[in-house]
Design a protein around this motif. Sequence first.
Motif, PDB file in Angstrom:
ATOM      1  N   SER A  71     -35.117 -19.193   8.770  1.00 41.05           N
ATOM      2  CA  SER A  71     -36.005 -19.402   9.908  1.00 41.05           C
ATOM      3  C   SER A  71     -35.608 -18.454  11.023  1.00 41.05           C
ATOM      4  CB  SER A  71     -35.940 -20.855  10.384  1.00 41.05           C
ATOM      5  OG  SER A  71     -34.623 -21.189  10.776  1.00 41.05           O
ATOM      6  N   ARG A  72     -36.482 -18.310  12.012  1.00 39.47           N
ATOM      7  CA  ARG A  72     -36.154 -17.469  13.157  1.00 39.47           C
ATOM      8  C   ARG A  72     -36.687 -18.105  14.431  1.00 39.47           C
ATOM      9  NH1 ARG A  72     -38.615 -11.694  12.317  1.00 39.47           N
ATOM     10  NH2 ARG A  72     -37.719 -11.316  14.390  1.00 39.47           N
ATOM     11  N   ASP A  73     -35.996 -17.815  15.521  1.00 39.76           N
ATOM     12  CA  ASP A  73     -36.395 -18.257  16.852  1.00 39.76           C
ATOM     13  C   ASP A  73     -36.399 -17.018  17.733  1.00 39.76           C
ATOM     14  OD1 ASP A  73     -36.637 -19.269  19.404  1.00 39.76           O
ATOM     15  OD2 ASP A  73     -35.328 -20.971  19.040  1.00 39.76           O
ATOM     16  N   ASN A  74     -37.569 -16.439  17.931  1.00 40.38           N
ATOM     17  CA  ASN A  74     -37.646 -15.190  18.696  1.00 40.38           C
ATOM     18  C   ASN A  74     -37.290 -15.386  20.166  1.00 40.38           C
ATOM     19  OD1 ASN A  74     -38.284 -13.545  16.525  1.00 40.38           O
ATOM     20  ND2 ASN A  74     -40.487 -13.762  16.804  1.00 40.38           N
ATOM     21  N   ALA A  75     -37.480 -16.587  20.687  1.00 39.32           N
ATOM     22  CA  ALA A  75     -37.102 -16.855  22.077  1.00 39.32           C
ATOM     23  C   ALA A  75     -35.590 -16.752  22.256  1.00 39.32           C
ATOM     24  CB  ALA A  75     -37.588 -18.233  22.498  1.00 39.32           C
ATOM     25  N   LYS A  76     -34.847 -17.014  21.177  1.00 43.96           N
ATOM     26  CA  LYS A  76     -33.387 -16.951  21.223  1.00 43.96           C
ATOM     27  C   LYS A  76     -32.858 -15.702  20.514  1.00 43.96           C
ATOM     28  CE  LYS A  76     -32.672 -21.949  21.399  1.00 43.96           C
ATOM     29  NZ  LYS A  76     -32.034 -23.130  20.764  1.00 43.96           N
ATOM     30  N   ASN A  77     -33.747 -14.858  20.030  1.00 41.98           N
ATOM     31  CA  ASN A  77     -33.340 -13.646  19.293  1.00 41.98           C
ATOM     32  C   ASN A  77     -32.392 -13.993  18.145  1.00 41.98           C
ATOM     33  OD1 ASN A  77     -34.842 -12.133  21.061  1.00 41.98           O
ATOM     34  ND2 ASN A  77     -33.146 -10.903  21.838  1.00 41.98           N
TER      35      ASN A  77
END
Length: 122
Positions: A71-77
Amino acid sequence: QVQLVESGGGLVQAGGSLRLSCAGSGRTFSYYFMGWFRQAPGKEREFVAVTSKSGDSTSYADSVKGRFTMSRDNAKNTVYLQMNSLKSEDTAIYYCAASQWGGWDHHRYAYWGQGTQVTVSS
């Protein structure tokens, strides 16, 4: 350009779980496909998983399908690799990598982290 730092590796018994994290620097993190690869001693670097720039599409190697979740969280890079039902053959150094094109071929990835060791004892 993006710099990547993995964390979360360690020693775990077979059947156990680990969660790897990969933190990226820079405001362009969301411009890249992100992949996880692994390399065991004496073996070639192996594709594990890749996710799209938005994280809405993810593909896995057959060897980890159903056990690992990326998974990825772009807000947290940050990208993650949740690894469940670990097996001794999952023992390797795990790397995250960034690519403008994605895919399973590690040559398509321009930016790499330093890697984190995962050891699964049987």
